[in-house]
Motif scaffolding. Structure first.
Motif, mmCIF file in Angstrom:
data_model
loop_
_atom_site.group_PDB
_atom_site.id
_atom_site.type_symbol
_atom_site.label_atom_id
_atom_site.label_comp_id
_atom_site.label_asym_id
_atom_site.label_seq_id
_atom_site.Cartn_x
_atom_site.Cartn_y
_atom_site.Cartn_z
ATOM 1 N N ALA A 1 61.328 6.765 56.112
ATOM 2 C CA ALA A 1 60.198 7.505 55.793
ATOM 3 C C ALA A 1 58.776 7.463 55.584
ATOM 4 O O ALA A 1 57.645 8.882 55.428
ATOM 5 C CB ALA A 1 61.024 8.948 55.051
ATOM 6 N N ALA A 2 58.412 7.044 54.604
ATOM 7 C CA ALA A 2 57.545 6.897 54.338
ATOM 8 C C ALA A 2 56.100 6.452 54.996
ATOM 9 O O ALA A 2 55.429 7.043 55.374
ATOM 10 C CB ALA A 2 56.959 6.135 52.964
ATOM 11 N N PHE A 3 56.571 6.129 55.923
ATOM 12 C CA PHE A 3 55.869 5.102 57.248
ATOM 13 C C PHE A 3 55.736 6.519 58.166
ATOM 14 O O PHE A 3 54.412 6.792 58.364
ATOM 15 C CB PHE A 3 56.896 3.849 57.775
ATOM 16 N N GLU A 4 56.850 7.037 58.536
ATOM 17 C CA GLU A 4 56.502 7.914 59.064
ATOM 18 C C GLU A 4 56.004 8.989 58.983
ATOM 19 O O GLU A 4 55.180 9.936 59.709
ATOM 20 C CB GLU A 4 57.819 8.892 59.928
ATOM 21 N N ARG A 5 55.837 9.343 57.166
ATOM 22 C CA ARG A 5 55.222 10.777 56.870
ATOM 23 C C ARG A 5 53.551 10.300 56.954
ATOM 24 O O ARG A 5 52.669 11.073 56.532
ATOM 25 C CB ARG A 5 55.377 10.460 55.694
ATOM 26 N N GLY A 6 53.322 9.172 57.079
ATOM 27 C CA GLY A 6 51.666 8.185 56.860
ATOM 28 C C GLY A 6 51.395 8.267 55.340
ATOM 29 O O GLY A 6 50.503 7.728 54.763
ATOM 30 N N SER A 7 52.528 7.935 55.075
ATOM 31 C CA SER A 7 52.053 7.402 53.316
ATOM 32 C C SER A 7 51.489 6.288 52.762
ATOM 33 O O SER A 7 51.300 6.236 51.626
ATOM 34 C CB SER A 7 53.466 8.276 52.215
ATOM 35 N N VAL A 8 52.237 5.269 53.605
ATOM 36 C CA VAL A 8 51.452 3.922 53.245
ATOM 37 C C VAL A 8 51.073 3.695 54.796
ATOM 38 O O VAL A 8 51.249 4.617 56.324
ATOM 39 C CB VAL A 8 52.969 2.475 52.912
ATOM 40 N N ASP A 9 50.348 2.548 54.428
ATOM 41 C CA ASP A 9 49.711 2.303 55.926
ATOM 42 C C ASP A 9 50.233 1.489 56.978
ATOM 43 O O ASP A 9 50.098 1.037 58.207
ATOM 44 C CB ASP A 9 48.342 1.317 55.608
ATOM 45 N N ALA A 10 51.289 0.110 56.787
ATOM 46 C CA ALA A 10 52.445 -0.352 57.044
ATOM 47 C C ALA A 10 53.021 -0.189 56.572
ATOM 48 O O ALA A 10 53.247 -0.069 55.113
ATOM 49 C CB ALA A 10 51.011 -1.810 57.006
ATOM 50 N N TRP A 11 54.508 -1.511 57.171
ATOM 51 C CA TRP A 11 55.526 -1.700 57.203
ATOM 52 C C TRP A 11 55.903 -2.600 57.497
ATOM 53 O O TRP A 11 56.016 -3.616 58.192
ATOM 54 C CB TRP A 11 56.403 -0.686 57.532
ATOM 55 N N ALA A 12 55.956 -3.744 56.726
ATOM 56 C CA ALA A 12 56.860 -4.984 57.040
ATOM 57 C C ALA A 12 59.304 -4.837 56.265
ATOM 58 O O ALA A 12 59.378 -4.493 55.527
ATOM 59 C CB ALA A 12 56.283 -5.722 55.507
#
Length: 319
Positions: free
Chosen positions: A177-188
């Motif tokens: 969810a944070a990844f899709e919102r743009g709240s984080v830059d990357a996701w491991a």
């Protein structure tokens, strides 16, 4: 005289009843023995649960099975440390954090390396092109999970100090969810969530584990359970091996069976399954050494509070 006979009969009956009750209690105790298995929404154990293969294998040993689902390995091993789980599987990093926290865990088996089964993802239109571009950025991950080690080693390979990034510790669902919102830059993240993000939102890989980490899967128990019920542990591993062999031989059928269990379309799961190695084996010296390197890396970064020895958490060889 009649009173004497009555007393004798009563004594005999009482003795017989006591024996029957003791036998019944012993039988009930035997039937009440339970092995508690922790599983995640993806992997061999959830298929083992769904197929119901384990219960008939354990019945001759007087054991039933209780299953408990966890969102990721760290949460599963917290339950193992608390005595709520007897057996489960995770990636490389969770056992390191758990052992450092004093969990009485024992490595009882592993699945071979699957470096493509985890990756650092960015949105399709992200300006980030390489791992080096993560400097000063925020990466979402499940703290203490297998991808924690991937992130550390990928940054090291790219020449970026771990301290030069920000981490957002989130479960897979919250991280997506944070990844899709743009709240984080990357996701491991690991499969099948990795494959789902790549397929459904065109997430792009900065790097997977290839040439960086092994991404082993480990099967773990507690020292007390391994000592008290070694035959049960062997049966559990036998069940895992049987399901693993079936998955390798029938990937399409396995994907179709997984799909309703985890809510991901079968074609996506086929991609994820192709990246895994479903073949449980005893821990080798080489695998133990690799796992010690994970522990030493986390210690050097201050991610665990004290040194640990993987050798202290290995199952003793069978005599």
């Amino acid at each position: 005289m009649s009173t004497g006979i009555t007393r004798r009969h009563f004594a005999v009956l009482a003795s017989g009843l006591a024996g029957a009750l003791a036998l019944g209690a012993g039988s009930a105790r035997a039937q009440e023995k339970v092995v508690r298995i922790g599983y995640q929404k993806y992997g061999t154990l959830i298929l083992l649960k769904n197929k119901g293969l384990l219960e008939p294998l354990l019945k001759p040993l007087g054991y039933s099975v209780k299953w408990a689902e966890f969102p990721a390995g760290p949460q599963l091993l917290e339950a193992l440390n608390a005595g709520a789980v007897d057996f489960g599987n995770t990636g490389e990093a969770p056992p390191i954090f758990a052992q450092a926290a004093g969990a009485p865990l024992v490595y009882v088996g592993y699945e071979p390396a699957a470096p493509q089964g985890e990756a650092i993802l960015v949105p399709k239109d992200s300006p980030l092109k390489t791992v080096a571009d993560l400097k000063g950025k925020t990466v979402a991950l499940n703290k203490g999970s297998n991808v924690h080690y991937l992130l550390v080693k990928a940054l090291e390979k790219a020449g970026v100090p771990y301290s030069d990034i920000e981490t957002a510790y989130l479960t897979p669902a919250d991280a997506r969810a944070a990844f899709e919102r743009g709240s984080v830059d990357a996701w491991a993240i690991w499969d099948p969530f990795q494959a789902a993000a790549e397929k459904t939102i065109d997430a792009r890989q900065l790097a997977d584990g290839t040439g960086i980490v092994s991404n082993y899967q480990f099967y773990l128990s507690t020292r007390s359970f391994v000592d008290q019920a070694p035959q049960v542990v062997d049966v559990l591993l036998k069940g895992v091996a049987e399901v693993g062999a079936w998955v390798k031989a029938n990937p399409k059928a396995a994907a179709a069976e997984f799909s309703p269990l985890i809510g991901i379309p079968a074609p996506i799961l086929e991609v994820a399954l192709a990246r895994q190695q479903y073949d449980v084996k005893p821990i080798t010296p080489e695998v133990a050494t690799a796992q010690q390197q994970v522990a030493d890396t986390f210690l050097a970064l201050g991610l665990i509070p004290k040194p640990i020895r993987i050798a202290d958490a290995l199952r003793a060889p069978k005599s």
